[in-house]
Design a protein around this motif. Structure first.
Motif, PDB file in Angstrom:
ATOM      1  N   GLU A 156     -58.108  32.347  35.540  1.00  0.00           N
ATOM      2  CA  GLU A 156     -58.416  33.008  34.471  1.00  0.00           C
ATOM      3  C   GLU A 156     -57.835  34.516  34.065  1.00  0.00           C
ATOM      4  O   GLU A 156     -58.611  35.097  33.685  1.00  0.00           O
ATOM      5  N   THR A 157     -56.608  34.626  34.358  1.00  0.00           N
ATOM      6  CA  THR A 157     -56.058  36.044  34.396  1.00  0.00           C
ATOM      7  C   THR A 157     -54.557  35.656  33.748  1.00  0.00           C
ATOM      8  O   THR A 157     -54.146  34.700  34.004  1.00  0.00           O
ATOM      9  N   ALA A 158     -54.125  36.719  32.885  1.00  0.00           N
ATOM     10  CA  ALA A 158     -52.627  36.661  32.688  1.00  0.00           C
ATOM     11  C   ALA A 158     -51.944  37.595  33.781  1.00  0.00           C
ATOM     12  O   ALA A 158     -52.640  38.441  34.486  1.00  0.00           O
ATOM     13  N   ASP A 159     -50.602  37.360  34.070  1.00  0.00           N
ATOM     14  CA  ASP A 159     -49.670  37.984  34.965  1.00  0.00           C
ATOM     15  C   ASP A 159     -49.818  39.643  34.855  1.00  0.00           C
ATOM     16  O   ASP A 159     -49.857  39.847  33.553  1.00  0.00           O
ATOM     17  N   ILE A 160     -49.920  40.297  35.651  1.00  0.00           N
ATOM     18  CA  ILE A 160     -50.131  41.758  35.476  1.00  0.00           C
ATOM     19  C   ILE A 160     -48.710  42.268  35.020  1.00  0.00           C
ATOM     20  O   ILE A 160     -48.855  43.426  34.111  1.00  0.00           O
ATOM     21  N   ASN A 161     -47.698  41.814  35.084  1.00  0.00           N
ATOM     22  CA  ASN A 161     -46.408  42.172  34.133  1.00  0.00           C
ATOM     23  C   ASN A 161     -46.347  41.965  32.748  1.00  0.00           C
ATOM     24  O   ASN A 161     -45.225  42.325  32.178  1.00  0.00           O
ATOM     25  N   THR A 162     -47.137  41.080  32.252  1.00  0.00           N
ATOM     26  CA  THR A 162     -46.838  40.621  31.116  1.00  0.00           C
ATOM     27  C   THR A 162     -48.090  40.750  30.083  1.00  0.00           C
ATOM     28  O   THR A 162     -49.461  40.483  30.746  1.00  0.00           O
TER      29      THR A 162
END
Length: 363
Positions: free
Chosen positions: A291-297
């Motif tokens: 339930e997270t988005a990638d930290i770089n995007t």
């Protein structure tokens, strides 16, 4: 013979007229909470009437000097005793480096920000650990429970661990006067969440820090350790965040959805700056899984729990409301996060535009 509990629960107000004020401040690490108590001659209802107080800065990684800002009722001593949230200053009056409240208060006192009455609701996740092993509460020693699935908002001794602590914290926050709005068990067993808000401006940070302090005190009594690590257990387990819900007067008014989309676009343009301020170790949590988005995007969407920023279906349907920044880690400083969101969305102007920011990658 008096028991220790009897003495702890003595009511001083009817006998001495004096009260105890517990001064609370954020320690030098920026995450630890410190406190010490002093006797006052009588009840106090205005922070400006409280005496300033020094402390041994060499023992907290800081320079000394407390300035009281917020008064709340003390749920531990009860009566007219109080908790006092402070920020810290050098002897010359300059804020010390770990005093993030000072900068936040400046942003929230800006006329453009004050006029918009920014509301925040912070979802504080945390993990309860066994004191001697630092392993999650309820987990077999050196082993693992069954996979995630049955634990979220669950009931039962085989699925819910630490509810007595959680409920004690809930009630203690209400007693203190904190705008705590709810609690729930989280996806990983032994992990819980409480929500503070809606709170306006800098008070969101004040209330979250005191709620953390109360939680630390309760777990101390229970002999349990509370962890705000954003990924306390590696592997196929959810991390811990501090999702920050946000709205302004314009967002809450008719036509507010367009204001929301513009604000999200600005957040996308400053994604890296926000990530840098959203807590230590967040790269272990923001992986694009659990339930997270990638930290770089940076990506936003409606009802998308895998996005950096999520807009609720009700907000989209009604054309006004709020949005949720899902990037902050559980160990974030709420003064930093709330003031940065306010600054980016209301005071900062980009030199170029990339539309409404939907699906935008980090610049």
């Amino acid at each position: 013979m008096a028991l220790l509990s009897d003495l702890i629960n003595l009511d001083l107000s009817g006998r001495t007229g004096k009260i105890i004020a517990e001064y609370i401040w954020v320690g030098g690490s920026g995450m630890d909470v410190r406190s010490k108590a002093r006797t006052l001659s009588g009840p106090v209802d205005d922070p400006s009437k409280l005496p300033k107080w020094n402390f041994d800065g060499s023992s907290t990684g800081q320079a000394p000097g407390d300035d009281s800002e917020v008064i709340l009722w003390d749920p531990f001593r009860k009566g007219q005793n109080i908790l006092v949230m402070c920020d810290c200053y050098e002897p010359n009056g300059e804020p010390i480096p770990s005093n993030k409240r000072h900068g936040a208060a400046k942003i929230f006192s800006h006329p453009d920000v004050k006029a918009e009455e920014p509301w925040f609701g912070i979802e504080q996740e945390y993990t309860l650990l066994q004191k001697d092993t630092k392993w999650p509460l309820g987990w077999p020693l050196g082993g693992y429970p069954g996979p995630q699935g049955p634990y979220y908002c669950a009931v039962g001794a085989d699925k819910s661990y630490g509810r007595d602590i959680v409920d004690a914290h809930y009630k203690a926050c209400l007693y203190a006067g904190i705008d705590i709005s709810g609690i729930n068990g989280e996806v990983m067993p032994g992990q819980w969440e409480f929500q503070v808000g809606p709170a306006v401006g800098v008070s969101a940070g004040d209330q979250l820090w005191v709620a953390r302090y109360i939680l630390e005190r309760i777990t101390e009594i229970a002999g349990v350790v509370v962890s705000f690590d954003p990924k306390p257990i590696p592997g196929d387990w959810n991390g811990a965040g501090a999702h920050t819900n946000y709205s302004t007067k314009s967002m809450r008014s008719d036509g507010g959805y367009e204001v929301i989309k513009k604000a999200i676009g600005k957040l996308g343009l400053r994604h890296r700056e926000h990530i840098a301020a959203y807590g230590d170790g967040n790269e272990r949590r923001l992986t694009g899984r659990h339930e997270t988005a990638d930290i770089n995007t940076f990506v936003w969407g409606v009802a998308n729990r895998g996005a950096s920023v999520r807009v609720g279906r009700d907000t989209e349907k009604e054309g006004k409301g709020y949005f949720e920044d899902r990037r902050p880690a559980s160990n974030m400083d709420p003064y930093v996060v709330t003031s940065l969101i306010a600054e980016t969305t209301m005071l900062w102007e980009p030199s170029h535009s990339n539309g409404d920011g939907k699906g935008a990658a980090a610049p």
